[in-house]
Scaffold this motif. Structure first.
Motif, PDB file in Angstrom:
ATOM      1  N   VAL A  75      58.242  48.009  35.354  1.00  0.00           N
ATOM      2  CA  VAL A  75      59.069  48.302  36.423  1.00  0.00           C
ATOM      3  C   VAL A  75      60.293  47.896  36.091  1.00  0.00           C
ATOM      4  O   VAL A  75      60.717  46.730  35.752  1.00  0.00           O
ATOM      5  CB  VAL A  75      58.334  47.530  37.630  1.00  0.00           C
ATOM      6  N   ILE A  76      61.401  48.798  36.230  1.00  0.00           N
ATOM      7  CA  ILE A  76      62.697  48.539  36.301  1.00  0.00           C
ATOM      8  C   ILE A  76      63.336  48.150  37.575  1.00  0.00           C
ATOM      9  O   ILE A  76      64.129  47.047  37.625  1.00  0.00           O
ATOM     10  CB  ILE A  76      63.445  49.863  35.741  1.00  0.00           C
ATOM     11  N   GLY A  77      62.659  48.676  38.546  1.00  0.00           N
ATOM     12  CA  GLY A  77      63.527  48.323  39.835  1.00  0.00           C
ATOM     13  C   GLY A  77      62.651  49.063  40.985  1.00  0.00           C
ATOM     14  O   GLY A  77      62.048  50.000  40.912  1.00  0.00           O
TER      15      GLY A  77
ATOM     16  N   GLN B 260      60.698  56.958  34.635  1.00  0.00           N
ATOM     17  CA  GLN B 260      60.088  57.791  35.946  1.00  0.00           C
ATOM     18  C   GLN B 260      60.579  57.120  37.244  1.00  0.00           C
ATOM     19  O   GLN B 260      60.344  55.808  37.148  1.00  0.00           O
ATOM     20  CB  GLN B 260      58.791  58.014  35.708  1.00  0.00           C
ATOM     21  N   SER B 261      60.987  57.831  38.038  1.00  0.00           N
ATOM     22  CA  SER B 261      61.173  57.282  39.483  1.00  0.00           C
ATOM     23  C   SER B 261      60.330  58.069  40.413  1.00  0.00           C
ATOM     24  O   SER B 261      59.944  59.256  40.345  1.00  0.00           O
ATOM     25  CB  SER B 261      62.708  57.738  39.901  1.00  0.00           C
TER      26      SER B 261
ATOM     27  N   LEU C  73      70.134  59.479  38.255  1.00  0.00           N
ATOM     28  CA  LEU C  73      69.731  60.076  36.917  1.00  0.00           C
ATOM     29  C   LEU C  73      70.385  59.202  35.797  1.00  0.00           C
ATOM     30  O   LEU C  73      70.001  59.080  34.840  1.00  0.00           O
ATOM     31  CB  LEU C  73      70.095  61.499  36.665  1.00  0.00           C
ATOM     32  N   ASP C  74      71.916  58.892  36.079  1.00  0.00           N
ATOM     33  CA  ASP C  74      72.667  58.197  35.285  1.00  0.00           C
ATOM     34  C   ASP C  74      71.986  57.025  34.994  1.00  0.00           C
ATOM     35  O   ASP C  74      72.009  56.120  33.892  1.00  0.00           O
ATOM     36  CB  ASP C  74      74.203  58.148  35.677  1.00  0.00           C
ATOM     37  N   ALA C  75      71.592  56.160  36.216  1.00  0.00           N
ATOM     38  CA  ALA C  75      70.764  55.051  35.718  1.00  0.00           C
ATOM     39  C   ALA C  75      69.517  55.074  35.085  1.00  0.00           C
ATOM     40  O   ALA C  75      69.460  54.417  34.207  1.00  0.00           O
ATOM     41  CB  ALA C  75      70.522  54.284  37.334  1.00  0.00           C
TER      42      ALA C  75
ATOM     43  N   HIS D 227      68.655  53.567  30.916  1.00  0.00           N
ATOM     44  CA  HIS D 227      67.376  52.970  30.470  1.00  0.00           C
ATOM     45  C   HIS D 227      66.796  53.430  29.456  1.00  0.00           C
ATOM     46  O   HIS D 227      66.356  52.846  28.668  1.00  0.00           O
ATOM     47  CB  HIS D 227      66.318  52.594  31.672  1.00  0.00           C
ATOM     48  N   VAL D 228      66.815  54.842  29.363  1.00  0.00           N
ATOM     49  CA  VAL D 228      66.152  55.448  28.402  1.00  0.00           C
ATOM     50  C   VAL D 228      66.883  55.367  26.917  1.00  0.00           C
ATOM     51  O   VAL D 228      66.275  55.245  25.549  1.00  0.00           O
ATOM     52  CB  VAL D 228      65.997  57.108  28.511  1.00  0.00           C
TER      53      VAL D 228
END
Ligand SMILES: Cc1cc2nc3c(=O)[nH]c(=O)nc-3n(C[C@H](O)[C@H](O)[C@H](O)COP(=O)(O)O)c2cc1C
Length: 145
Positions: free
Chosen positions: A83-85, A56-57, A136-138, A142-143
């Motif tokens: 947290v990814i970023g 989720q962003s 969305l590609d990023a 991750h998913v």
């Protein structure tokens, strides 16, 4: 949203803990709550769900985003929240109080998009903006990864 507006964006991943037979209803409830609360809080974003993987962003005012993340992180419907970023940049998901990015259940944006290689009719409306595609590609990486 004003052009050039800078927002704080936080992206995390987690594992959905809702049993399969409750998933449709529970995800419906999550999106419904998220959309009404985010609209009031000036938060926009995208929630990607694939099997039990979530990315989720959340974007908006930094304090507001961090406070919401603290609430979401403690939600027992998921775990392994990480947290990814984070970044401060232009708002990407301005059209969405929370875009539903899934393979089924009426997504706003399909999870696995067929890359357009020029075969699409010129009259067809674009599903996503180039900025949304980058973000969305990023998230998709991750998913899957
Ligand atoms: C994966 C996931 C994503 C969520 N995303 C949001 C969100 O974007 N905005 C939001 O307000 N709540 C979101 N929630 C729900 C919050 O964890 C929490 O249940 C909700 O904000 C509480 O709202 P209430 O105090 O009105 O009951 C999410 C929950 C999960 C499990």
């Amino acid at each position: 949203m004003a052009d050039g507006e800078q927002v704080f964006r936080l992206t995390y991943k987690s594992r959905l803990r809702v049993p399969q037979h409750d998933r449709k209803a529970e995800l419906g409830a999550i999106f419904s709550t998220a959309r009404s609360k985010n609209t009031r809080a000036g938060i926009t974003g995208a929630l990607l769900v694939w099997e039990d993987h979530i990315v989720q962003s959340l974007e908006g005012d930094e304090d507001t985003v961090r406070a919401l993340y603290d609430v979401i992180e403690r939600d027992p419907r998921h775990d392994r929240v990480e947290v990814i970023g984070t970044e401060t940049a232009a708002r990407v998901f301005g059209r969405w109080s929370m875009a539903r990015v899934t393979e089924d259940d009426e997504p706003d944006i399909p999870l696995l998009m067929n890359r357009d290689k020029g075969g699409i009719s010129p009259a067809a409306p674009r599903a996503t903006t180039p900025e949304e595609d980058v973000a969305l590609d990023a998230m998709r990486e991750h998913v899957r990864g």
